[in-house]
Design a protein around this motif. Structure first.
Motif, PDB file in Angstrom:
ATOM      1  N   THR A  56       0.898  -1.221   0.204  1.00 45.22           N
ATOM      2  CA  THR A  56      -0.043  -0.076  -0.005  1.00 45.22           C
ATOM      3  C   THR A  56       0.861   1.231   0.104  1.00 45.22           C
ATOM      4  O   THR A  56       0.562   2.296  -0.709  1.00 45.22           O
ATOM      5  N   CYS A  88      -9.836   1.897 -12.118  1.00 45.75           N
ATOM      6  CA  CYS A  88     -10.288   1.186 -10.760  1.00 45.75           C
ATOM      7  C   CYS A  88     -10.326  -0.466 -11.051  1.00 45.75           C
ATOM      8  O   CYS A  88      -9.797  -1.200 -10.188  1.00 45.75           O
ATOM      9  N   ILE A 207      -6.247   2.429  -4.731  1.00 45.64           N
ATOM     10  CA  ILE A 207      -7.523   2.341  -4.346  1.00 45.64           C
ATOM     11  C   ILE A 207      -8.029   1.024  -3.676  1.00 45.64           C
ATOM     12  O   ILE A 207      -8.269   0.916  -2.624  1.00 45.64           O
ATOM     13  N   ALA A 208      -7.760   0.048  -4.608  1.00 47.17           N
ATOM     14  CA  ALA A 208      -8.327  -1.485  -4.131  1.00 47.17           C
ATOM     15  C   ALA A 208      -7.036  -1.760  -2.922  1.00 47.17           C
ATOM     16  O   ALA A 208      -7.678  -2.389  -1.867  1.00 47.17           O
ATOM     17  N   SER A 210      -5.864   0.231  -0.719  1.00 46.57           N
ATOM     18  CA  SER A 210      -6.103   1.104   0.661  1.00 46.57           C
ATOM     19  C   SER A 210      -7.269   0.531   1.061  1.00 46.57           C
ATOM     20  O   SER A 210      -7.497   0.414   2.359  1.00 46.57           O
ATOM     21  N   VAL A 211      -8.214  -0.109   0.311  1.00 41.19           N
ATOM     22  CA  VAL A 211      -9.723  -0.723   1.037  1.00 41.19           C
ATOM     23  C   VAL A 211      -9.321  -2.043   1.664  1.00 41.19           C
ATOM     24  O   VAL A 211      -9.685  -2.176   2.898  1.00 41.19           O
ATOM     25  N   LEU A 214      -7.389  -0.905   5.022  1.00 40.72           N
ATOM     26  CA  LEU A 214      -8.246  -0.535   5.971  1.00 40.72           C
ATOM     27  C   LEU A 214      -9.065  -1.495   6.439  1.00 40.72           C
ATOM     28  O   LEU A 214      -9.213  -1.794   7.816  1.00 40.72           O
ATOM     29  N   THR A 215      -9.413  -2.603   5.704  1.00 45.70           N
ATOM     30  CA  THR A 215     -10.246  -4.047   6.000  1.00 45.70           C
ATOM     31  C   THR A 215      -9.308  -4.606   6.942  1.00 45.70           C
ATOM     32  O   THR A 215      -9.748  -5.176   8.105  1.00 45.70           O
TER      33      THR A 215
END
Length: 311
Positions: A56, A88, A207-208, A210-211, A214-215
């Motif tokens: 990331t 994306c 973006i992917a 980061s998600v 965070l998960t």
């Protein structure tokens, strides 16, 4: 803009076509040199960084620099008007998940092993182009693909059997995702410059990731580096992000645009040789099998481009 099977078609077999092919191959070689530099850097960083955090951070650093350059070169209207939805999708699956799997594989094996097993990329590229009906098979092209894969097999013969397992499976899956994403990046954004195409899909990967990051944090994964992030690690991160991801990506997309994804992917099989050169400089030993494998791959590049036929 369909990805053409013969990057120099329309230019004939004359000087113009040879010049485009030469430029495409030089771009491919340069891209792999930059990519190879990331493996030793990642080896250092993986000693203290969790793979998810590292990948990331890699995307964040690379994309921040690339978007700044893209804005400076093409202006904000080009950036804002791009097809971010498609980016994306392509970047998230192809480069986000693919890069994470590649790094996970390296944490399970070693940098040379990862680079070697990625030698299936030309075969993946050929299947994708044949399936998309953007390339017709010729005997010279088939021999080129076979030579490229043979070069990878020759180099891989130096590996220990214990290195072939879950890590190898991760590399294979990552290679399929990378190859598809590379072809889609060169094909699906015809109105963007090379820096724009290289940046937008990496932004999708960011973006992917980061998600996902965070998960992972939300479910309790420890994402903090085990030790302090000193200047040495920052330097390794800049190499891993800006050179081995950002610059390498732009050069590889440019190579695909000129050569097609299959021939451009041939150069991936020379990455173990470049990794070995870097490791030799750092004190490791020379491996003649890897050098021989790189030579066979080079022969495959020449063969494959000698008789391409438009679809």
């Amino acid at each position: 803009m369909p990805l053409g099977p013969d990057p120099v078609r329309g230019h004939g077999a004359g000087y113009g076509g040879r010049s485009i092919a030469l430029n495409g191959n030089l771009l491919g070689m340069s891209s792999m040199m930059m990519w190879a530099a990331g493996f030793p850097a990642a080896e250092v960083l993986l000693q203290t960084w969790p793979p998810l955090t590292l990948i990331t951070a890699r995307f964040a650093v690379a994309v921040s620099l690339m978007i700044a350059i893209w804005l400076w070169m093409d202006g904000h209207r080009q950036v804002l008007g791009a097809n971010w939805t498609r980016a994306c999708w392509v970047g998230g699956i192809g480069f986000g998940a693919g890069t994470y799997l590649m790094l996970l594989a390296q944490s399970l094996t070693d940098p040379v092993t990862v680079a070697l097993i990625a030698s299936c990329a030309p075969l993946v590229g050929a299947v994708l182009e044949l399936f998309a009906k953007t390339r017709r098979m010729s005997w010279r092209f088939a021999l080129g693909v076979a030579a490229s894969i043979t070069g990878g097999v020759v180099a891989t013969s130096a590996l220990e059997p214990s290195q072939i397992g879950v890590g190898a499976a991760c590399v294979v899956i990552a290679t399929v995702l990378f190859t598809w994403a590379g072809m889609a990046t060169a094909r699906d954004f015809p109105n963007l410059s090379t820096i724009g195409r290289g940046t937008i899909t990496l932004a999708g990967g960011l973006i992917a990731m980061s998600v996902i990051c965070l998960t992972g944090f939300a479910v309790g994964h420890d994402l903090m580096p085990l030790g302090p992030v000193d200047t040495s690690q920052i330097g390794m991160l800049l190499i891993y992000a800006c050179l081995a991801l950002g610059l390498s990506q732009v050069l590889f997309v440019a190579s695909i645009s000129k050569l097609g994804v299959t021939v451009a992917s041939f150069h991936i099989n020379t990455a173990p040789f470049y990794v070995m050169i870097i490791m030799v400089v750092l004190g490791a030993g020379w491996n003649w099998l890897q050098a021989l494998g790189a030579g066979i791959v080079a022969l495959g590049v020449v063969l494959a481009q000698g008789g391409q036929r438009p679809a």
